[in-house]
Scaffold this motif. Structure first.
Motif, mmCIF file in Angstrom:
data_model
loop_
_atom_site.group_PDB
_atom_site.id
_atom_site.type_symbol
_atom_site.label_atom_id
_atom_site.label_comp_id
_atom_site.label_asym_id
_atom_site.label_seq_id
_atom_site.Cartn_x
_atom_site.Cartn_y
_atom_site.Cartn_z
ATOM 1 N N ALA A 41 7.418 3.812 9.498
ATOM 2 C CA ALA A 41 6.580 3.858 10.702
ATOM 3 C C ALA A 41 5.394 4.798 10.502
ATOM 4 N N TYR A 42 5.637 5.929 9.861
ATOM 5 C CA TYR A 42 4.559 6.874 9.583
ATOM 6 C C TYR A 42 3.531 6.246 8.643
ATOM 7 N N ALA A 43 4.004 5.603 7.572
ATOM 8 C CA ALA A 43 3.098 4.959 6.618
ATOM 9 C C ALA A 43 2.283 3.870 7.307
ATOM 10 N N LYS A 44 2.917 3.131 8.202
ATOM 11 C CA LYS A 44 2.189 2.094 8.938
ATOM 12 C C LYS A 44 1.092 2.736 9.786
ATOM 13 N N GLY A 45 1.399 3.845 10.419
ATOM 14 C CA GLY A 45 0.399 4.554 11.221
ATOM 15 C C GLY A 45 -0.765 5.057 10.385
ATOM 16 N N LEU A 46 -0.495 5.439 9.147
ATOM 17 C CA LEU A 46 -1.574 5.882 8.260
ATOM 18 C C LEU A 46 -2.549 4.760 7.961
ATOM 19 N N ARG A 80 0.842 -1.203 0.000
ATOM 20 C CA ARG A 80 0.000 0.000 0.000
ATOM 21 C C ARG A 80 0.872 1.246 0.000
ATOM 22 N N ARG A 81 0.527 2.176 -0.893
ATOM 23 C CA ARG A 81 1.315 3.402 -1.032
ATOM 24 C C ARG A 81 0.527 4.594 -0.497
ATOM 25 N N PRO A 82 1.080 5.320 0.475
ATOM 26 C CA PRO A 82 0.383 6.487 1.010
ATOM 27 C C PRO A 82 -0.001 7.454 -0.115
ATOM 28 N N ALA A 83 -1.236 7.918 -0.081
ATOM 29 C CA ALA A 83 -1.787 8.830 -1.087
ATOM 30 C C ALA A 83 -1.736 8.235 -2.495
ATOM 31 N N GLY A 84 -1.532 6.921 -2.578
ATOM 32 C CA GLY A 84 -1.515 6.257 -3.870
ATOM 33 C C GLY A 84 -0.210 6.334 -4.633
ATOM 34 N N ASN A 85 0.679 7.236 -4.223
ATOM 35 C CA ASN A 85 1.937 7.379 -4.962
ATOM 36 C C ASN A 85 3.168 7.544 -4.071
ATOM 37 N N GLY A 86 2.994 7.452 -2.754
ATOM 38 C CA GLY A 86 4.145 7.491 -1.858
ATOM 39 C C GLY A 86 4.856 6.144 -1.869
ATOM 40 N N ASN A 87 5.991 6.082 -1.236
ATOM 41 C CA ASN A 87 6.732 4.817 -1.168
ATOM 42 C C ASN A 87 6.036 3.868 -0.196
ATOM 43 N N SER A 88 5.887 2.618 -0.631
ATOM 44 C CA SER A 88 5.249 1.612 0.217
ATOM 45 C C SER A 88 6.187 1.218 1.356
ATOM 46 N N ILE A 89 5.624 0.637 2.386
ATOM 47 C CA ILE A 89 6.427 0.163 3.514
ATOM 48 C C ILE A 89 7.407 -0.901 3.046
ATOM 49 N N GLY A 90 6.952 -1.823 2.203
ATOM 50 C CA GLY A 90 7.846 -2.853 1.676
ATOM 51 C C GLY A 90 9.021 -2.251 0.932
ATOM 52 N N TRP A 91 8.746 -1.257 0.084
ATOM 53 C CA TRP A 91 9.817 -0.606 -0.659
ATOM 54 C C TRP A 91 10.773 0.107 0.307
ATOM 55 N N LEU A 92 10.227 0.805 1.292
ATOM 56 C CA LEU A 92 11.072 1.541 2.241
ATOM 57 C C LEU A 92 11.998 0.613 3.019
#
Length: 174
Positions: free
Chosen positions: A159-164, A32-44
């Motif tokens: 961590a932020y993306a996970k919180g989202l 899952r990518r934040p806002a549809g185009n952010g870096n995914s947790i897996g990628w990070l």
């Protein structure tokens, strides 16, 4: 405290941050990518490992864990073997797919190599120039701090993306 002890203390904090970011996530969560185009947790998490691996190996004259321990083939990504994620397009970010356990295993293997390098260095080693492409040239000590900063930023983003993605009842402060 010697410099290497301080560096080990700092780098030893990263594996638990990786575990915390990955804990409880399934493959859909990882993609899952934040806002549809952010870096995914897996990628990070993958990118964090790749950056630390590539830069520590280069600065230390070692083979990257990515190839030495077969992670490139285990991940089977449609990317160049030496790709670390810098400058990735949206399509390339989407292409980085891996199960949580593999991401965790890779980062832990990278950390083992980093810790071994750090245990073996001395203060004079930190002054050794590892990259002459910059002005001033980059020393091992400066490179290690740069790697640490980059990893901390990416793990903070994970961590932020996970919180989202957290359910409101699970969110901190709820």
């Amino acid at each position: 405290m010697q410099s290497k002890e301080l560096l080990l203390e700092a780098f030893d904090r990263l594996p638990s941050l990786v575990r915390q970011a990955l804990e409880g996530l399934d493959e859909a969560d990882l993609q899952r990518r934040p806002a549809g185009n952010g870096n995914s947790i897996g990628w990070l998490i993958w990118h964090t490992g790749r950056v630390e691996d590539a830069q520590v190996a280069s600065a230390s004259g070692l083979e990257q864990v990515w190839t030495a321990e077969g992670f490139a083939s285990r991940f089977g990504l449609p990317l160049a073997e030496r790709d670390t994620g810098y400058g990735h397009t949206s399509e390339q970010v989407d292409a980085v797919k891996a199960p949580r356990e593999l991401l965790q295993d890779y980062y832990e293997a990278v950390h083992r190599q980093t810790a071994k390098v750090l245990r073996d260095i001395s203060d004079p080693d930190l002054d050794r120039v590892v990259d002459k492409h910059w002005d001033p040239p980059v020393t091992l000590g400066v490179r290690l701090i740069s790697i640490l900063g980059d990893c901390l930023q990416h793990l903070g983003q994970a961590a932020y993306a996970k919180g989202l993605h957290a359910e409101p009842a699970d969110a901190p402060g709820a």
